[in-house]
Design a protein around this motif. Structure first.
Motif, PDB file in Angstrom:
ATOM      1  N   GLN A  56       8.060   3.390  36.034  1.00 12.21           N
ATOM      2  CA  GLN A  56       9.734   3.119  37.385  1.00 12.21           C
ATOM      3  C   GLN A  56      10.949   2.827  36.364  1.00 12.21           C
ATOM      4  OE1 GLN A  56       8.713   4.590  39.433  1.00 12.21           O
ATOM      5  NE2 GLN A  56       7.150   4.110  40.684  1.00 12.21           N
ATOM      6  N   ASP A  57      11.216   1.417  36.164  1.00  5.47           N
ATOM      7  CA  ASP A  57      12.547   1.606  35.576  1.00  5.47           C
ATOM      8  C   ASP A  57      11.784   0.714  34.709  1.00  5.47           C
ATOM      9  OD1 ASP A  57      14.339   4.293  36.685  1.00  5.47           O
ATOM     10  OD2 ASP A  57      14.526   2.273  37.856  1.00  5.47           O
ATOM     11  N   GLN A  58      11.276   0.407  34.916  1.00  5.81           N
ATOM     12  CA  GLN A  58      10.795  -1.262  33.931  1.00  5.81           C
ATOM     13  C   GLN A  58      10.259  -0.756  32.886  1.00  5.81           C
ATOM     14  OE1 GLN A  58      10.705  -4.568  34.217  1.00  5.81           O
ATOM     15  NE2 GLN A  58       9.890  -4.976  32.571  1.00  5.81           N
ATOM     16  N   ALA A  59      10.248  -1.083  31.433  1.00  8.87           N
ATOM     17  CA  ALA A  59      10.087  -1.205  29.421  1.00  8.87           C
ATOM     18  C   ALA A  59       8.800  -2.354  29.818  1.00  8.87           C
ATOM     19  CB  ALA A  59      10.990  -1.517  29.135  1.00  8.87           C
ATOM     20  N   LEU A  60       7.729  -1.196  29.536  1.00  3.95           N
ATOM     21  CA  LEU A  60       6.466  -1.913  29.392  1.00  3.95           C
ATOM     22  C   LEU A  60       5.916  -1.881  27.677  1.00  3.95           C
ATOM     23  CD1 LEU A  60       4.634  -1.111  32.524  1.00  3.95           C
ATOM     24  CD2 LEU A  60       5.763  -3.214  31.796  1.00  3.95           C
ATOM     25  N   PHE A  61       5.500  -1.040  26.692  1.00  2.00           N
ATOM     26  CA  PHE A  61       5.528  -0.981  25.604  1.00  2.00           C
ATOM     27  C   PHE A  61       6.513   0.012  24.936  1.00  2.00           C
ATOM     28  CE2 PHE A  61       1.616  -1.591  28.627  1.00  2.00           C
ATOM     29  CZ  PHE A  61       1.306  -2.410  27.659  1.00  2.00           C
ATOM     30  N   SER A  62       6.104  -0.739  23.581  1.00  2.00           N
ATOM     31  CA  SER A  62       7.314   0.432  22.865  1.00  2.00           C
ATOM     32  C   SER A  62       6.488   0.813  21.297  1.00  2.00           C
ATOM     33  CB  SER A  62       8.138  -0.974  21.815  1.00  2.00           C
ATOM     34  OG  SER A  62       8.235  -1.026  21.445  1.00  2.00           O
ATOM     35  N   ALA A  63       7.162   2.196  21.524  1.00  2.00           N
ATOM     36  CA  ALA A  63       5.737   2.259  20.250  1.00  2.00           C
ATOM     37  C   ALA A  63       6.904   3.194  19.180  1.00  2.00           C
ATOM     38  CB  ALA A  63       4.794   4.193  20.299  1.00  2.00           C
ATOM     39  N   SER A  64       6.513   2.524  18.040  1.00  2.00           N
ATOM     40  CA  SER A  64       7.674   2.598  16.551  1.00  2.00           C
ATOM     41  C   SER A  64       6.933   3.331  15.511  1.00  2.00           C
ATOM     42  CB  SER A  64       8.812   1.509  16.109  1.00  2.00           C
ATOM     43  OG  SER A  64       8.120   0.878  15.958  1.00  2.00           O
ATOM     44  N   ALA A  65       7.443   4.399  14.853  1.00  2.00           N
ATOM     45  CA  ALA A  65       7.475   4.170  13.333  1.00  2.00           C
ATOM     46  C   ALA A  65       8.031   4.804  11.980  1.00  2.00           C
ATOM     47  CB  ALA A  65       7.165   6.491  12.966  1.00  2.00           C
ATOM     48  N   TRP A  66       6.802   3.623  10.941  1.00  2.00           N
ATOM     49  CA  TRP A  66       7.565   2.947  10.130  1.00  2.00           C
ATOM     50  C   TRP A  66       7.177   3.469   8.819  1.00  2.00           C
ATOM     51  CZ3 TRP A  66      11.622  -0.457  10.968  1.00  2.00           C
ATOM     52  CH2 TRP A  66      11.329  -1.181  12.429  1.00  2.00           C
ATOM     53  N   ARG A  67       8.176   3.691   7.302  1.00  2.00           N
ATOM     54  CA  ARG A  67       7.218   3.837   6.452  1.00  2.00           C
ATOM     55  C   ARG A  67       7.194   2.579   5.178  1.00  2.00           C
ATOM     56  NH1 ARG A  67       8.653   9.659   4.195  1.00  2.00           N
ATOM     57  NH2 ARG A  67       7.584   8.753   2.148  1.00  2.00           N
ATOM     58  N   PHE A  68       6.899   3.189   3.658  1.00  2.00           N
ATOM     59  CA  PHE A  68       7.541   2.549   2.858  1.00  2.00           C
ATOM     60  C   PHE A  68       8.339   2.780   2.249  1.00  2.00           C
ATOM     61  CE2 PHE A  68       7.850   1.982  -1.404  1.00  2.00           C
ATOM     62  CZ  PHE A  68       7.014   0.934  -2.107  1.00  2.00           C
ATOM     63  N   ARG A  69       9.340   1.786   2.255  1.00  2.00           N
ATOM     64  CA  ARG A  69      10.689   1.834   1.337  1.00  2.00           C
ATOM     65  C   ARG A  69      10.917   0.644   0.565  1.00  2.00           C
ATOM     66  NH1 ARG A  69      15.280  -0.650   5.435  1.00  2.00           N
ATOM     67  NH2 ARG A  69      13.670  -2.282   4.037  1.00  2.00           N
ATOM     68  N   ARG A  70      11.466   1.538  -0.513  1.00  2.00           N
ATOM     69  CA  ARG A  70      11.486   0.926  -2.503  1.00  2.00           C
ATOM     70  C   ARG A  70      12.527  -0.567  -1.850  1.00  2.00           C
ATOM     71  NH1 ARG A  70       8.495   0.804  -6.365  1.00  2.00           N
ATOM     72  NH2 ARG A  70       7.455   2.557  -5.367  1.00  2.00           N
ATOM     73  N   CYS A  71      13.891   0.616  -2.100  1.00  2.00           N
ATOM     74  CA  CYS A  71      14.879  -0.832  -1.778  1.00  2.00           C
ATOM     75  C   CYS A  71      15.088  -0.639  -0.730  1.00  2.00           C
ATOM     76  CB  CYS A  71      15.753   0.585  -1.672  1.00  2.00           C
ATOM     77  SG  CYS A  71      15.896   1.724  -2.793  1.00  2.00           S
ATOM     78  N   GLY A  72      15.950  -2.424  -1.195  1.00  2.00           N
ATOM     79  CA  GLY A  72      16.346  -3.239  -0.251  1.00  2.00           C
ATOM     80  C   GLY A  72      15.332  -4.622   0.653  1.00  2.00           C
ATOM     81  N   ARG A  73      14.930  -4.082   0.088  1.00  2.00           N
ATOM     82  CA  ARG A  73      13.434  -5.360  -0.019  1.00  2.00           C
ATOM     83  C   ARG A  73      13.828  -6.619   0.068  1.00  2.00           C
ATOM     84  NH1 ARG A  73       8.762  -7.431  -0.016  1.00  2.00           N
ATOM     85  NH2 ARG A  73       6.799  -6.880   0.603  1.00  2.00           N
ATOM     86  N   LEU A  98       0.903  -0.924  -0.038  1.00  2.00           N
ATOM     87  CA  LEU A  98      -0.028   0.003  -0.249  1.00  2.00           C
ATOM     88  C   LEU A  98       0.489   1.148  -0.094  1.00  2.00           C
ATOM     89  CD1 LEU A  98      -2.967  -1.313   2.766  1.00  2.00           C
ATOM     90  CD2 LEU A  98      -3.283  -0.996   0.292  1.00  2.00           C
ATOM     91  N   SER A  99       2.005   0.584   0.418  1.00  2.00           N
ATOM     92  CA  SER A  99       3.190   2.216  -0.074  1.00  2.00           C
ATOM     93  C   SER A  99       2.565   3.762   0.853  1.00  2.00           C
ATOM     94  CB  SER A  99       3.089   3.240  -1.461  1.00  2.00           C
ATOM     95  OG  SER A  99       3.719   1.823  -2.126  1.00  2.00           O
ATOM     96  N   PRO A 100       2.926   2.634   2.228  1.00  5.96           N
ATOM     97  CA  PRO A 100       2.042   3.970   3.551  1.00  5.96           C
ATOM     98  C   PRO A 100       3.529   4.120   3.521  1.00  5.96           C
ATOM     99  CG  PRO A 100       2.526   1.989   4.352  1.00  5.96           C
ATOM    100  CD  PRO A 100       2.722   1.758   3.171  1.00  5.96           C
ATOM    101  N   LYS A 101       2.514   6.149   3.727  1.00  6.87           N
ATOM    102  CA  LYS A 101       3.502   7.291   4.420  1.00  6.87           C
ATOM    103  C   LYS A 101       3.932   7.055   5.834  1.00  6.87           C
ATOM    104  CE  LYS A 101       4.105  12.307   3.462  1.00  6.87           C
ATOM    105  NZ  LYS A 101       3.617  13.429   2.773  1.00  6.87           N
ATOM    106  N   LEU A 102       3.837   6.176   6.418  1.00  5.10           N
ATOM    107  CA  LEU A 102       3.488   6.496   8.336  1.00  5.10           C
ATOM    108  C   LEU A 102       2.653   5.074   8.485  1.00  5.10           C
ATOM    109  CD1 LEU A 102       4.613   7.912  10.383  1.00  5.10           C
ATOM    110  CD2 LEU A 102       2.268   8.196  10.571  1.00  5.10           C
ATOM    111  N   MET A 103       3.462   3.831   8.710  1.00  3.84           N
ATOM    112  CA  MET A 103       3.105   3.071   9.970  1.00  3.84           C
ATOM    113  C   MET A 103       3.340   3.059  10.945  1.00  3.84           C
ATOM    114  SD  MET A 103       2.337  -0.960   9.225  1.00  3.84           S
ATOM    115  CE  MET A 103       4.353  -1.463   9.390  1.00  3.84           C
TER     116      MET A 103
END
Length: 474
Positions: A457-474, A328-333
């Motif tokens: 506190q100091d315990q990691a519980l959730f992560s949030a990351s951003a991605w987008r469509f990349r044509r090269c290196g697939r 779908l060539s997303p601009k953001l995921m």
């Protein structure tokens, strides 16, 4: 407890008594002094009892596992302190796993349970209201969308778990205030229940009409693993954004039996080796272990290959979905996931990781909600308890709660053709501002390689990351 002749002293505390206690089968009720323990001592005992009982379950020693569950029942409580509550749900999950050895009995005991859409929506609403995690995910996702879609005239958002209209109501309000004017916005919402999507559609259409924003809602009633991306009807010229909140991990489910046959992971598992030392420890040394080393049980991090049983090429469902979304060539995921490795083949590894992860979740609830709160009990039983049961009691394709850390998601998404997009400082400011506005003390957000980690506190519980469509290196 009888003192041997010539002994210099007697056990003076419940913890010392516990360190000498035999876990072999014995007649009669558990030792009455178990209830006399202080909260800290009781917590230490519960940790060891859970680990010991889980090991008996894993090895098929049902008799000793049953005795362990009996001990736990005299200490655990679904309305007690953090460790008592955790023990109650983990012991229930262990018992459920044992019952699956008798399919007829297990099915009979669960035959009258009815999944209620109203209950599902209620517990998700409670989790949103009383914990900051979904609020933070929505704020981070919406701000990242606003930045990525600046200047776009036609925007198509795909929500992989569309059950919460408040996220998109907030986005509609922000879009309406854009200096260049609001875009034409289309949201495709995916959910198993038509009733849920109907509610979301009604509320979003009402808000869009009030704000005078051109808007369309496209409901797709299906499970995520059955999603046909063609039905998203993405059109030429649309800027696509995808939101996945706590969803992708469920697509990692595979037939674990096939993997086991070709696996030599157990011998290399750091948790397994550690547990063997713990469980072979003499009773005389147990008390000292509990006082000095109990945190190492919960904090042992199986970041080796044993915690990820499948190659990063991943399961067929995951590969199909990621390939379709990439097309779908997303601009953001935007991807939000639990920050814990609970996808291992090794049962005891999953127990250790889950104890650590859910201890932090129960603890943060303990800091903000009364122990007797009905809302808190519903979150713990209907959400956390069901997740724990799935992690502990289920295997193969039935085990959907297969959480993995960000360090595993990054190469998986990159190998599927997506490129990581660093989240901006302004997104961080918005997230931290939310914590301050709600007075969420004890919660933290830290940046890690352009992604955000949400911590208690100091315990990691959730992560949030951003991605987008990349044509090269697939």
């Amino acid at each position: 407890m009888i003192q041997e002749e010539g002994s210099s002293s007697i056990c003076s505390s419940p913890l010392q008594k516990f360190s000498m206690m035999s876990f072999s089968p014995s007649p009669g009720s558990p030792f009455p002094w178990l209830r006399e323990m202080r909260s800290e001592e009781r917590g230490l005992c519960l940790i060891h009892l859970l680990v010991t009982c889980a090991n008996h379950v894993a090895s098929g020693n049902i008799e000793n596992a049953n005795i362990g569950l009996e001990y736990i029942s005299h200490l655990a409580s679904p309305d007690g302190d953090t460790m008592q509550r955790i023990a109650a749900y983990f012991s229930e999950a262990l018992a459920n796993r044992m019952l699956k050895g008798w399919p007829g009995l297990h099915k009979a005991l669960n035959s009258t349970k009815i999944a209620s859409v109203a209950d599902e929506m209620l517990v998700q609403k409670l989790f949103y209201e009383f914990c900051p995690f979904l609020k933070l995910s929505y704020v981070i996702t919406n701000q990242a969308i606003m930045e990525a879609m600046e200047g776009e005239k036609v925007i198509h958002i795909i929500d992989l778990n569309c059950f919460q209209p408040v996220q998109w109501i907030c986005l509609l309000q922000e879009m309406s205030a854009r200096p260049e004017g609001p875009p034409h916005l289309r949201i495709s919402g995916i959910h198993e229940q038509k009733e849920v999507l109907d509610i979301v559609a009604r509320k979003l259409n009402e808000e869009a009409e009030k704000l005078d924003i051109p808007f369309q809602f496209n409901p797709l009633v299906c499970k995520l693993e059955n999603l046909d991306v063609e039905k998203l009807r993405v059109k030429t010229g649309e800027a696509v954004a995808i939101s996945s909140v706590l969803q992708l991990h469920s697509l990692l489910a595979v037939d674990d039996e096939v993997l086991w046959k070709n696996s030599t992971l157990f011998a290399n598992s750091p948790n397994a080796a550690h547990l063997r030392r713990v469980l072979q420890m003499s009773p005389q040394n147990l008390g000292d272990f509990l006082e000095k080393d109990w945190t190492s049980i919960c904090n042992t991090s199986p970041d080796s290959a044993s915690s990820s049983p499948i190659p990063l090429a991943t399961s067929p469902d995951m590969a199909t979905l990621l390939s379709g979304l990439w097309g779908l060539s997303p601009k953001l995921m935007m991807v939000t996931e639990q920050e814990s490795n609970q996808n291992g083949l090794i049962f005891m590894d999953r127990i250790m990781e889950s104890l650590n992860f859910y201890a932090a979740l129960f603890d943060c609830l303990d800091s903000t909600m009364p122990r007797a709160s009905i809302e808190r009990q519903r979150i713990e039983k209907m959400l956390f308890g069901e997740e724990i049961k799935n992690i502990v009691a289920s295997e193969g394709l039935d085990r959907k709660q297969r959480h993995e850390k960000l360090e595993k998601w990054i190469p998986r998404l990159e190998s599927a053709g997506f490129g990581k997009v660093p989240l901006s400082y302004h997104v961080m400011l918005r997230a931290r501002g939310l914590l301050q506005s709600y007075n969420y003390d004890g919660y933290k957000i830290k940046e890690e390689n352009g992604c955000f980690i949400i911590c208690w506190q100091d315990q990691a519980l959730f992560s949030a990351s951003a991605w987008r469509f990349r044509r090269c290196g697939r």
